[in-house]
Scaffold this active site. Structure first.
Site, short mmCIF file in Angstrom:
data_model
loop_
_atom_site.label_atom_id
_atom_site.label_comp_id
_atom_site.label_asym_id
_atom_site.label_seq_id
_atom_site.Cartn_x
_atom_site.Cartn_y
_atom_site.Cartn_z
N ASN A 84 23.13 -30.00 -2.55
CA ASN A 84 23.19 -28.83 -1.70
C ASN A 84 24.62 -28.31 -1.57
O ASN A 84 24.97 -27.26 -2.11
CB ASN A 84 22.59 -29.15 -0.33
CG ASN A 84 22.48 -27.93 0.56
OD1 ASN A 84 22.98 -26.86 0.22
ND2 ASN A 84 21.83 -28.07 1.69
N ASP A 85 25.48 -29.06 -0.89
CA ASP A 85 26.82 -28.55 -0.63
C ASP A 85 27.62 -28.30 -1.91
O ASP A 85 28.43 -27.38 -1.96
CB ASP A 85 27.58 -29.53 0.27
CG ASP A 85 27.07 -29.47 1.70
OD1 ASP A 85 26.82 -28.34 2.18
OD2 ASP A 85 26.91 -30.52 2.32
N VAL A 86 27.37 -29.12 -2.94
CA VAL A 86 28.17 -28.99 -4.17
C VAL A 86 27.83 -27.72 -4.95
O VAL A 86 28.47 -27.41 -5.94
CB VAL A 86 28.04 -30.23 -5.08
CG1 VAL A 86 28.60 -31.46 -4.40
CG2 VAL A 86 26.61 -30.45 -5.55
#
Lengths: 467, 93
Positions: free
Chosen positions: A393-395
């Protein structure tokens, strides 16, 4: 203690084998040979030590080797690839403990043989070895508990932690100074050891799951530095050289991880960032401006994938949790049979330790030349039909590029938003560890496929077969 | 003390030069393999464990020896197991 020319020569060869072995880790083709070369170096050093000592009490030596060797072998054989982060942490801890204890034994020897300590400053290596080694031991132990799920992966913080931390650090430094000033060596060493244990625990408790790759690499560096400090105690060069090599390796990995998160080591150590995504709470499916997400089904996704020219798979920690690596490989094989070009894009901090995703995919027999590092593949998303994001997600969150208020601002990301279609395999709308909403979910070219990653990919395999 | 410090600093530089070229794919084996090398402290543990005279020194040494051997044997074995899995794409594909 290590005087004879024979032993010195054997140690020199061992050190050379370590360097040669580590150099061979530059390529997956030679890496296995490199590791074996290093192991031969270690065996040589051990045999030389055994021959050099007048073996007066061989029972203890052989007993220790047999017991430790057996335990180590069982752990190494039994571990599943998904359990690798906690095993690496555990081995780290044993290394740190051993270094600290060897320094402790050396102090005990001086006391018992009434050699005297001479100038207390001459034993500085021993104090440092005990400090760093014990921090490594207890810190790795907490990391092991967190990584194996025996303890929550969320940051554990309590009020007054900084005061306790500062007091313990001051007391540890204070006890070393007291030794310098001629205080009682034995009791002060015990106090130093105890304080170091507490420091290690306090250091790792507040570390959230997402920061684990940094702290695992950092503990790796500490275990090397502890060994080097023990080398100073024993005036043994092979310990100093090997410890420094390992320290350099750990520091390098720590830096790589920090750069990949755009975070400073100091900020990581302060802790409190990012727990485990347990999907206990759900995020919004609609934004305030009315934009909504588009859900999709396995059969629609299967058609999209089968008729794509090029698919890039982006694995994240969710893949490791669901243990979906074998299903992902099966899906990729099927797509390749359909004539689709399949590649994998690996973010440096995906997972819980450096290189975590690569090991999992290697276990599933994914050839390593299909795995690409961020900088090597980012320009390819533009020409990609489908980016399949499995449990990450964040990456891939574009907020890292432009939203200066975002905690992940400045973190280099995989440019999946450049692909024609992005498909997210997620369990729910819960944001990633950073707690930041991912606006990419709401883009018109994004499809959400909800469910456990393993189940979703298994469904995709079935559907692609039916296409 | 000074010559040892020189060894230490030079080795750090060698480590940096050799290891900065290790690809991301091999970062986990690098960690577990280098960790096994840090178990070199085992030779210090052997000396302590084999010591005569001091009871404390010896038994602290024995515990150190067990911990170090776990580190060395387990570390090299698990790294070997991992590296065995890293395969290239078969030529016929």
């Amino acid at each position: 203690m290590f005087s004879s020319g024979f032993t010195a020569g054997a140690y020199l060869i061992a050190a050379i084998l370590f360097i040669r072995g580590l150099k061979k880790l530059q390529s997956p083709v030679t890496a296995r040979r490199g590791n074996r070369l290093a192991a031969i170096g270690m065996l040589l050093a051990i045999v030389a030590t055994l021959l050099d000592q007048q073996i007066l009490t061989p029972a203890e030596m052989i007993g220790g080797l047999v017991v430790g060797g057996f335990l180590g072998a069982v752990m190494a054989k039994r571990v599943k690839m998904t359990g690798m982060p906690e095993l690496v942490a555990a081995f780290n801890g044993f290394g740190g403990l051993a270094s600290a204890l060897v320094a402790g034994a050396e102090i005990a020897r001086m006391v018992e043989q009434q050699i005297g300590f001479g100038d207390p400053r001459d034993n500085t290596g021993a104090y440092l070895s005990i400090l760093v080694g014990m921090i490594t031991f207890s810190g790795s132990f907490i990391a092991f508990l967190k990584l194996s799920g025996k303890m929550t992966g969320n940051p554990i913080q309590f009020t007054g932690r900084y005061i306790v931390l500062a007091t313990c650090t001051a007391a540890a430094v204070g006890s070393i100074v007291w030794i310098f000033l001629g205080g009682d060596m034995v009791s002060l060493i015990m106090i130093l050891g105890g304080l170091s244990l507490i420091l290690g625990i306090l250091l790792v408790l507040p570390i959230g799951g997402a920061d684990m790759p940094v702290i695992v690499a950092f503990l790796n560096a500490l275990s090397g530095l502890a060994a080097a400090a023990t080398g100073f105690v024993l005036s043994n060069t092979v310990l100093i050289i090997s410890g420094a090599l390992v320290g350099a390796s750990g520091i390098m990995l720590t830096r790589v991880m920090c750069v990949a998160m755009n975070r400073r080591l100091w900020h990581v150590l302060v802790g409190g960032f990012g727990g485990d995504s347990d999907d206990s709470s759900d995020g919004a499916k609609q934004l305030e401006d009315g934009r909504t997400i588009t859900s999709t089904t396995p059969d629609d996704t299967a058609i999209l994938l089968s008729y794509a020219r090029k698919v890039i798979i982006v694995p994240g920690y969710g893949l490791a949790v669901a243990q979906a690596q074998h299903q992902v490989r099966e899906l990729a094989d099927l797509l390749q049979e359909h004539g689709v070009e399949v590649k994998y894009a690996i973010h440096p901090v995906a997972g819980r330790m450096p290189g975590h995703m690569n090991v999992l995919l290697a276990e599933a027999n994914v050839p390593y030349d299909l795995l690409f590092e961020m900088d090597d593949i980012n320009h390819e998303f533009e020409s990609t039909d489908v980016a399949l994001v499995v449990g990450a997600n964040d990456v891939v969150n574009p907020a890292a590029r432009h939203d200066q208020t975002s905690p992940i601002y400045g973190m280099p990301i995989l440019d999946v938003d450049q692909a024609k279609t992005v498909i997210f395999l997620k369990r729910s709308m819960r944001p990633g560890y950073s707690g930041v909403q991912n606006l990419l979910f709401f883009e018109p070219n994004t499809r959400m496929l909800f469910g456990d990653a393993k189940d979703s990919v298994t469904d995709l395999v079935t559907e692609v077969k039916a296409v | 003390m000074l010559p040892y410090t020189t060894f230490f600093i030079l080795s750090m530089f060698i480590g940096r030069e050799v290891l900065s070229k290790v690809p991301q794919t091999l970062h986990t084996p690098l960690m577990s393999g280098s960790n096994a090398i840090s178990g070199i402290t085992i030779i210090g543990a052997l000396v302590s464990a084999g010591m005569v005279g001091g009871v404390w020194a010896k038994w602290i040494g024995v515990i150190a020896l067990i911990a170090a051997t776990i580190n060395v044997v387990g570390g090299f074995m698990v790294t070997d197991r991992m590296l065995e899995m890293f395969k290239k794409k078969p030529q016929d594909v």
